[in-house]
Each structure stands twice: as structure tokens, then as C-alpha cells.
Scaffold this active site. Structure first.
Site, mmCIF file in Angstrom:
data_model
loop_
_atom_site.group_PDB
_atom_site.id
_atom_site.type_symbol
_atom_site.label_atom_id
_atom_site.label_comp_id
_atom_site.label_asym_id
_atom_site.label_seq_id
_atom_site.Cartn_x
_atom_site.Cartn_y
_atom_site.Cartn_z
ATOM 1 N N LYS A 1 11.301 45.220 28.999
ATOM 2 C CA LYS A 1 10.981 46.769 28.575
ATOM 3 C C LYS A 1 11.442 47.583 29.658
ATOM 4 O O LYS A 1 12.050 48.866 29.299
ATOM 5 C CB LYS A 1 9.537 46.788 28.292
ATOM 6 C CG LYS A 1 9.038 45.640 27.224
ATOM 7 C CD LYS A 1 7.506 46.006 26.672
ATOM 8 C CE LYS A 1 6.660 45.689 27.683
ATOM 9 N NZ LYS A 1 6.714 44.235 28.256
ATOM 10 N N THR A 2 11.065 47.373 30.809
ATOM 11 C CA THR A 2 11.286 48.072 31.954
ATOM 12 C C THR A 2 12.881 48.161 32.094
ATOM 13 O O THR A 2 13.469 49.360 32.327
ATOM 14 C CB THR A 2 10.817 47.776 33.218
ATOM 15 O OG1 THR A 2 9.259 47.762 33.219
ATOM 16 C CG2 THR A 2 11.027 48.928 34.373
#
Length: 362
Positions: free
Chosen positions: A82-83
Site C-alpha cells: 500500500k505504501t
């Protein structure tokens, strides 16, 4: 925590969730290595084909319009990227990125300070967005929709709301628990992507790419061995690769083969299905002490010498996902696959340890 052969008792210290080699969260060392291994664009990003394709369309359309991209919500377990995707969104849009987290925003003023300092087109990455305070959350509604916030000056009847215009920006929210987001916040995201666990073949591609960047020589069978023990999570795969690399350099010729990978992960007590000693301790207690259950969570936690929250939040999710343990209204129950994995024979129906029937009603 180990089981002594032939005895139903535990020896050794309890494993702490944050110290586990297969923990999906990242510590300082992981974050430093991940920064070097992160892909820089969508073409380089491996896995998550559906999310990647959909996100590519969103970003291409925004660039063609000369506008900022829609707000993006990414949900899924830790360690799935996600990051990394948030940084790719900023790179694809040619915009800077600001990174913060929900727990860091405890007051509406904290959020107002961040939003007021954004530049036009900037990407704001808000990790663990579901843990943001309610006042800040309500301020975010207006900021996302109207690019405006009302700053309250003063208190009580004399308080005044001063509107503050914001430049257009893109919010990328990440959450491991999408169900905790209130509908008004969730509905303001133009694109929502759910990150799935990786297939072994995808993890093998991740490992080969990471091995090139880390200058590690790895064979196809070595990558397959590590991928099969990585719990479907790239972060865990990369961490295991680094530990196998260390073993290969010290005890082999530096080449990661299947045999070297298996031997290295055996040293670190990560078995063929990705279970570590805490997972096996939970299964071992459930099978050896309670004949497969059902048994209450508190009783099971005492048996393995761990806190209730550690068993429930650290060990159980993966065991349930692997089909080794089931949660029932009467307690935790081992599946036939759990008996097979630990090489134990299930008791005959109606059997069990003395007093087991009276205790659990089986």
C-alpha cells in the site's frame, strides 16, 4: 517456544509478536531495506494485477485532463504494497508526496496544519486512516470534497469558523481494517482498491527482483522454497531472503538453492507452510493438551504462555486463513489439516483426555 518430544509441556521463552521473522509489520531495518527495493512505477510493480490496471487508468485519465487524480483508498493486510503504491501514484503524477498516519493526527488542528501546507497536486498519504480521531475525520470530509476546511477560532459562543481554501490535492488512504471506516469517509474516495495476498509464483518474481538489487545469487528452486514460506506477503518474502542470504554466505557458497533455503529457514524455525514457533505452539497446545478443541481463547493463551491479544491478533489470523484452525461459538477448534501438518493422529470420535468431555461438552 518449543514442545519437548513425547511431553505435553512447553519449554523456552514465549515468542513476542513484534520479534517474529514472519511478522507482516515493518521495523526500522525493514523500512530501510524496503526503501531500496521499492518499485518506482506501475510497470515495475509486481502482483495486484486488477488494482494496478484500474489505478493505471485513473492516473492516465487524470494526466490527460491536466487535473489531480481522484482520492484513492487502499485496503488490505500489512506488507502487501500500500505504501509503495502511494509513492508510485505520486511519481506517476509528477507530484511530491507527504506521508503521515492516522494515529499521529489526534486533533483537527493537526490535520489543518498538514492540509494548509500542501501544494497544488501534492499527494497526501495517510496510513492507518481508520485510526484517525473523529474531529479530524470530520474535517477531512470537507477537505476531500470541497478542498476547504473551517478553522475554529475561540471557544464557546464566541467561537468563529474561518474558511480556509486548499489547493487541489490527492489523498491516498491506507487501512488494514476497511470496515472501521465510516461510510461518509469511504464514499469520498474516487477509487478503492483491495490488496490481495500474493500467489507463490508472484512472490518468486518479487524474490528474483529483490535478489538482483541485493546482489544475491538465487536459483528458481531456492526462490520457490522461500516463496512457499512467505505467507503470501512480499515484505515477509524479502525479509526471509535476507536471512537466507546470510546463511548462504556463512554456511554455503553464497548461492541460494532449495536445500540452502530450507536449511536456513529451518534454523529460523519457519516451516514449509510459513508457520513459526508461535503458530506451532498454538496448534500444539490445541492438539496435545485439548485434543483439538473446542477450547476458549483465554485457556489457550495460558497454555502457550502468551497474552490473549497476541494469540488472537498475531497467530490466529494466519492459522485460520491456512485452514488449520477454526473459530466457533464454543471455542477454537483444530482442523484435520492441523493434525496432518504436525504429524499427529486425531483422537477417535468421543475419545479425548480424561475429563475433556465434562469440561467442553464434547
Amino acid at each position: 517456544m518449543n514442545w519437548e518430544d513425547g511431553e505435553d509441556r512447553l519449554v523456552g521463552p514465549a515468542a513476542e509478536g513484534e520479534d517474529r521473522l514472519v511478522a507482516p509489520s515493518a521495523d526500522g531495518e525493514d523500512q530501510a531495506v524496503e526503501a531500496a527495493l521499492r518499485p518506482k512505477d506501475l510497470d515495475e510493480f509486481i502482483g495486484q494485477e486488477r488494482v494496478r490496471e484500474q489505478l493505471d487508468l485513473v492516473l492516465r485519465a487524470a494526466r490527460a485532463r491536466g487535473a489531480t487524480a481522484d482520492h484513492v483508498l487502499l485496503s488490505g493486510a500489512p506488507g502487501l504494497g500500500k505504501t509503495t503504491l502511494s509513492m508510485i501514484i505520486a511519481a506517476e503524477m509528477g507530484a511530491p508526496i507527504r506521508i503521515t498516519s492516522g494515529p499521529a493526527i489526534q486533533h483537527a488542528g493537526d490535520l489543518a496544519a498538514i492540509l494548509s501546507s500542501l501544494t497544488e497536486g501534492e499527494v497526501l498519504f495517510l496510513d492507518e486512516i481508520h485510526r484517525m480521531s473523529r474531529p479530524a475525520e470530520e474535517m477531512l470530509y470537507m477537505a476531500m470534497e470541497d478542498f476547504r476546511v473551517d478553522v475554529i477560532v475561540g471557544k464557546g459562543p464566541g467561537a468563529t469558523a474561518i474558511p480556509l481554501e486548499l489547493p487541489p490535492f490527492t489523498l491516498v488512504g491506507a487501512t488494514t481494517r476497511a470496515g472501521l471506516l465510516p461510510p461518509p469517509l469511504r464514499d469520498r474516495f474516487g477509487f478503492t482498491g483491495h490488496m490481495e495476498f500474493y500467489e507463490p509464483a508472484e512472490l518468486e518474481r518479487v524474490l528474483h527482483r529483490s535478489a538482483r538489487l541485493l546482489e544475491v545469487t538465487i536459483g528458481p528452486e531456492g526462490a520457490a522454497e522461500i516463496a512457499g514460506r512467505s505467507r503470501g506477503t512480499p515484505r515477509i518474502a524479502n525479509r526471509l531472503l535476507r536471512r537466507v542470504r546470510d546463511y548462504a554466505q556463512v554456511k554455503a557458497d553464497g548461492v541460494v538453492t532449495r536445500e540452502v533455503a530450507a536449511a536456513a529457514l529451518g534454523v529460523y524455525e519457519v516451516d514449509a507452510r510459513g508457520l513459526d514457533r508461535l503458530d506451532r505452539a498454538v496448534l500444539g497446545a490445541l492438539l496435545k493438551l485439548f485434543n483439538g478443541g473446542p477450547v476458549g481463547l483465554s485457556t489457550l493463551s495460558v497454555a502457550v504462555g502468551e497474552e490473549r491479544e497476541t494469540v488472537e491478533e498475531v497467530a490466529e489470523p494466519f492459522l485460520v486463513r491456512e485452514g488449520l484452525l477454526a473459530r466457533t461459538p464454543r471455542g477454537r477448534v483444530a482442523t484435520p489439516a492441523a493434525w496432518q501438518h504436525l504429524g499427529l493422529v486425531p483422537p477417535q470420535q468421543g475419545g479425548g483426555a480424561p475429563g475433556q468431555q465434562g469440561l467442553f461438552g464434547a
